[in-house]
Design a protein around this motif. Structure first.
Motif, PDB file in Angstrom:
ATOM      1  N   TYR A 100       0.854  -1.183   0.000  1.00  0.00           N
ATOM      2  CA  TYR A 100       0.000   0.000   0.000  1.00  0.00           C
ATOM      3  C   TYR A 100       0.882   1.221   0.000  1.00  0.00           C
ATOM      4  O   TYR A 100       1.514   1.537   1.011  1.00  0.00           O
ATOM      5  CB  TYR A 100      -0.944   0.008   1.202  1.00  0.00           C
ATOM      6  CG  TYR A 100      -1.803   1.232   1.218  1.00  0.00           C
ATOM      7  CD1 TYR A 100      -2.755   1.413   0.213  1.00  0.00           C
ATOM      8  CD2 TYR A 100      -1.645   2.222   2.164  1.00  0.00           C
ATOM      9  CE1 TYR A 100      -3.524   2.553   0.166  1.00  0.00           C
ATOM     10  CE2 TYR A 100      -2.422   3.367   2.121  1.00  0.00           C
ATOM     11  CZ  TYR A 100      -3.348   3.529   1.122  1.00  0.00           C
ATOM     12  OH  TYR A 100      -4.103   4.666   1.076  1.00  0.00           O
ATOM     13  N   ASN A 102       1.990   4.796   0.345  1.00  0.00           N
ATOM     14  CA  ASN A 102       1.514   5.965   1.066  1.00  0.00           C
ATOM     15  C   ASN A 102       2.721   6.624   1.724  1.00  0.00           C
ATOM     16  O   ASN A 102       3.234   6.135   2.728  1.00  0.00           O
ATOM     17  CB  ASN A 102       0.482   5.535   2.119  1.00  0.00           C
ATOM     18  CG  ASN A 102      -0.134   6.715   2.839  1.00  0.00           C
ATOM     19  OD1 ASN A 102       0.556   7.661   3.201  1.00  0.00           O
ATOM     20  ND2 ASN A 102      -1.441   6.664   3.029  1.00  0.00           N
TER      21      ASN A 102
ATOM     22  N   ARG B 109      -4.667   3.754  10.910  1.00  0.00           N
ATOM     23  CA  ARG B 109      -5.678   3.430   9.894  1.00  0.00           C
ATOM     24  C   ARG B 109      -6.605   4.606   9.647  1.00  0.00           C
ATOM     25  O   ARG B 109      -7.171   4.745   8.577  1.00  0.00           O
ATOM     26  CB  ARG B 109      -6.467   2.202  10.327  1.00  0.00           C
ATOM     27  CG  ARG B 109      -7.572   2.461  11.318  1.00  0.00           C
ATOM     28  CD  ARG B 109      -7.993   1.222  12.008  1.00  0.00           C
ATOM     29  NE  ARG B 109      -7.104   0.912  13.127  1.00  0.00           N
ATOM     30  CZ  ARG B 109      -7.339   0.011  14.065  1.00  0.00           C
ATOM     31  NH1 ARG B 109      -8.416  -0.719  14.004  1.00  0.00           N
ATOM     32  NH2 ARG B 109      -6.501  -0.184  15.050  1.00  0.00           N
ATOM     33  N   LEU B 112      -5.848   6.703   6.598  1.00  0.00           N
ATOM     34  CA  LEU B 112      -6.019   6.176   5.252  1.00  0.00           C
ATOM     35  C   LEU B 112      -7.335   6.671   4.670  1.00  0.00           C
ATOM     36  O   LEU B 112      -8.305   6.862   5.396  1.00  0.00           O
ATOM     37  CB  LEU B 112      -6.030   4.645   5.274  1.00  0.00           C
ATOM     38  CG  LEU B 112      -4.759   3.949   5.739  1.00  0.00           C
ATOM     39  CD1 LEU B 112      -4.954   2.442   5.676  1.00  0.00           C
ATOM     40  CD2 LEU B 112      -3.585   4.351   4.863  1.00  0.00           C
ATOM     41  N   ILE B 116     -10.177   2.510  -0.134  1.00  0.00           N
ATOM     42  CA  ILE B 116      -9.084   1.676  -0.617  1.00  0.00           C
ATOM     43  C   ILE B 116      -9.551   0.245  -0.877  1.00  0.00           C
ATOM     44  O   ILE B 116      -8.757  -0.603  -1.277  1.00  0.00           O
ATOM     45  CB  ILE B 116      -7.884   1.663   0.358  1.00  0.00           C
ATOM     46  CG1 ILE B 116      -8.290   1.120   1.733  1.00  0.00           C
ATOM     47  CG2 ILE B 116      -7.289   3.048   0.483  1.00  0.00           C
ATOM     48  CD1 ILE B 116      -7.107   0.886   2.653  1.00  0.00           C
TER      49      ILE B 116
END
Lengths: 139, 139
Positions: A100, A102, B109, B112, B116
């Motif tokens: 992922y 990021n 989290r 995010l 996704i």
DNA sequence: TTCAATGCAAAAGTTTTGCACCTCT
DNA sequence: AGAGGTGCAAAACTTTTGCATTGAA
């Protein structure tokens, strides 16, 4: 192929067909395979290669910093030829491991104070959950 | 003790001496023990308790969300009764696992995006390196 | 030629499983 | 009384190790 040979030499490792095959596979795949998966994938082309060689080779690669080991739960470790810190998504249903990307969540060690009395060598940010495909199947 | 009984009941688990002992130990310790360590620690007071029971109990606790399993590399999993997301420091030299309190690096989290296509259930942020004590010994 | 890498088989270690017995509710 | 938990032993798995053989430098 030529590049892999060179990378191995730069890390003062002998160049063998087994090492080339394993590293090549890790560079090409995005599935973060286990030792067993690497073994099964390479078996058709390298029928004599043993699982012990895979483990020993992965150890050498880890020491050389060519590969990182991911402890994602489940039976076995997974391996990633991308060694820069980046988050992973792990499906607890099917076991899939995905990158992922990021930037804000990469190299998080830089956000720690210097004086914590702990020399950080590498980091792992793992998000566990259910992937798209598995969610579909349950519904 | 009374509290533990209550917590187990709230999670519709039968209350047994083994479960009380295991959960109590996990609540009191900060060392993130492995199943084997839990077994050895409790053996003096619970000589009949088996390792299989510890594994089964830890499984139940995980399902109930009372405990989180840490896959930190090395031979065996480690267990933590603190289930809110928080970073861990893992010494690759002695195997020690330490909590590292840092609000900016907890519940990542939430940083995010929603879309996704992956339902996150929990997260683990692990920093691997060398702890103060091991660094001292090497020098 | 030399030393490291490989392959095989066995060993080690952790975790799981099956089943009879026990115990909590 | 009944469902679920425990203990024991065996099994299943992953990973490591020892050693003879092979192959790269």
């Amino acid at each position: 192929m030529k590049e892999i040979t060179q990378v191995l030499r730069e890390n003062s490792m002998k160049v063998t067909p087994q090492r080339i095959a394993i590293y090549q596979m890790l560079l090409q795949t995005k599935e973060h395979p286990s030792a067993e998966t690497i073994y099964k994938t390479l078996s058709p082309d390298h029928p004599a290669m043993s699982l012990a060689t895979i483990y020993k080779t992965l150890d050498s690669f880890k020491s050389a910093g060519l590969v990182q080991e991911l402890n994602v739960g489940g039976a076995s470790s997974r391996y990633d030829a991308v060694t820069v810190a980046h988050p992973h998504l792990i499906c607890t249903c099917c076991g899939k491991v995905m990158d992922y990307k990021n930037d804000a969540l990469s190299n998080l060690r830089e956000k720690l104070p210097e004086n914590i009395g702990f020399d950080i060598a590498f980091e792992q940010l793992l998000f566990y959950g259910i992937c798209k495909d598995c969610k579909k199947q349950v519904q």
